[in-house]
Scaffold this active site. Structure first.
Site, PDB file in Angstrom:
ATOM      1  N   TYR A 115     -44.381  94.129  96.442  1.00  0.00           N
ATOM      2  CA  TYR A 115     -44.317  93.374  95.300  1.00  0.00           C
ATOM      3  C   TYR A 115     -43.159  93.866  94.519  1.00  0.00           C
ATOM      4  O   TYR A 115     -42.507  92.602  94.253  1.00  0.00           O
ATOM      5  CB  TYR A 115     -45.504  94.007  94.318  1.00  0.00           C
ATOM      6  CG  TYR A 115     -45.630  93.309  92.975  1.00  0.00           C
ATOM      7  CD1 TYR A 115     -46.371  91.832  92.894  1.00  0.00           C
ATOM      8  CD2 TYR A 115     -45.117  93.830  91.842  1.00  0.00           C
ATOM      9  CE1 TYR A 115     -46.320  91.330  91.947  1.00  0.00           C
ATOM     10  CE2 TYR A 115     -45.133  92.991  90.650  1.00  0.00           C
ATOM     11  CZ  TYR A 115     -45.878  91.805  90.476  1.00  0.00           C
ATOM     12  OH  TYR A 115     -46.043  91.359  89.281  1.00  0.00           O
ATOM     13  N   LYS A 175     -40.147  90.835  93.886  1.00  0.00           N
ATOM     14  CA  LYS A 175     -39.596  90.482  92.530  1.00  0.00           C
ATOM     15  C   LYS A 175     -38.109  90.641  92.316  1.00  0.00           C
ATOM     16  O   LYS A 175     -37.401  89.960  91.782  1.00  0.00           O
ATOM     17  CB  LYS A 175     -40.254  91.499  91.359  1.00  0.00           C
ATOM     18  CG  LYS A 175     -41.862  90.850  91.293  1.00  0.00           C
ATOM     19  CD  LYS A 175     -42.046  89.472  90.799  1.00  0.00           C
ATOM     20  CE  LYS A 175     -43.197  89.216  90.608  1.00  0.00           C
ATOM     21  NZ  LYS A 175     -43.636  87.661  90.106  1.00  0.00           N
TER      22      LYS A 175
END
Ligand code: NAD
Length: 248
Positions: free
Chosen positions: A154, A158
């Site tokens: 994740y 990002k």
């Protein structure tokens, strides 16, 4: 005159959480909104709420990792609402598990939804923005770009979106297309509440405000960047985070 009067926006992942609040906020600010994402019922509910308040909206189901579906949704929004000037790359999924246990398929899916999804959605709208000489592309990153995250995939996705934002901003600012990111702290959405209770409490304790953020607060930053107040922002990462981190 509302600040986004006459503008057409696409919000990906508009059926829940930050995307839903953003679709409603951009519509309240005068934009016609293409609500794009998964889950026809949820997307319809948002589009219907916008219409009930006197706004214009279309719900279009598309998995952002599916190029053809994204192009078809963009074409439909353009046909029914007009040329798209604002794109909010919001669709996202959480990452699961400790890095050592992460299966390649799960790693790939997280990168695909966040990063490849932004690639597809942005390429679908960019030619019309350049032709119009005006566009705003706002991509949802996360405080994880500075703090890291329990999910390595994740945080990796990002951080990639910050590189995407800054690099694309350099290429297209001269055409009137401003590319920026919004990097929220922990926000009360289905994604946050999917965590274990202990993790939720740990996250709450990181926020100096002493509470989680709400989706409308993130939508306010997005609306700011989309509106006249954002005209001087190019390649920036705006962080409504309640005091979890002081990026600078
Ligand atoms: P959410 O789960 O409510 O929203 C995510 C949305 O993306 C959902 O509507 C989902 O259907 C949609 N989506 C998922 N996969 C998709 C796909 N392949 N194609 C199209 N749509 C897809 O969670 P949220 O918190 O509102 O998340 C919105 C964005 O904000 C995400 O990018 C997330 O990473 C980011 N974010 C959330 C937080 C937080 O604390 N909630 C913090 C920082 C960043």
């Amino acid at each position: 005159m509302p600040p986004l009067d006459g503008r057409v926006a696409i919000v990906t992942g508009a059926g829940s959480g930050i995307g839903r609040a953003t679709a409603l906020r951009l519509a309240a600010d005068g934009a016609a909104v293409g609500c794009v994402g998964l889950g026809a019922g949820a997307l319809d509910e948002v589009a219907t709420a916008i219409q009930a308040s006197g706004g214009r909206a279309v719900a279009a189901v598309a998995d952002v990792t599916d190029r053809n579906a994204v192009e078809a949704a963009t074409a439909r929004v353009t046909r029914e609402l007009g040329s798209v000037g604002i794109l909010v790359n919001n669709a996202g999924i959480p990452g699961e598990g400790r890095f050592i246990d992460v299966r390649f398929e799960d790693w790939q899916r997280v990168l695909d939804v966040h990063v490849t999804g932004a690639f597809h959605a942005t390429q679908a709208v960019l030619p019309a923005m350049i032709e119009a000489g005006w566009g705003r592309i706002i991509t949802i990153a996360s405080e994880a770009v500075w703090l890291g995250h329990t999910s390595v995939q994740y945080a990796t996705a990002k951080a990639a979106l910050v590189g995407f934002t800054r690099s694309l901003a350099r290429q297209v600012a001269g055409s009137g297309v401003l590319v920026n990111a919004v990097a929220p702290g922990p926000v009360e959405t289905p994604m946050l509440f999917a965590n274990e209770p202990a993790e939720i409490e740990r996250e709450r304790a990181t926020v100096l405000l002493g509470r989680f953020l709400v989706p409308e607060e993130i939508a306010a930053s997005i609306a700011f960047l989309a509106g006249p107040g954002g005209d001087a922002y190019v390649g920036q990462v705006l962080s409504p985070n309640g005091g979890t981190v002081f990026p600078g």
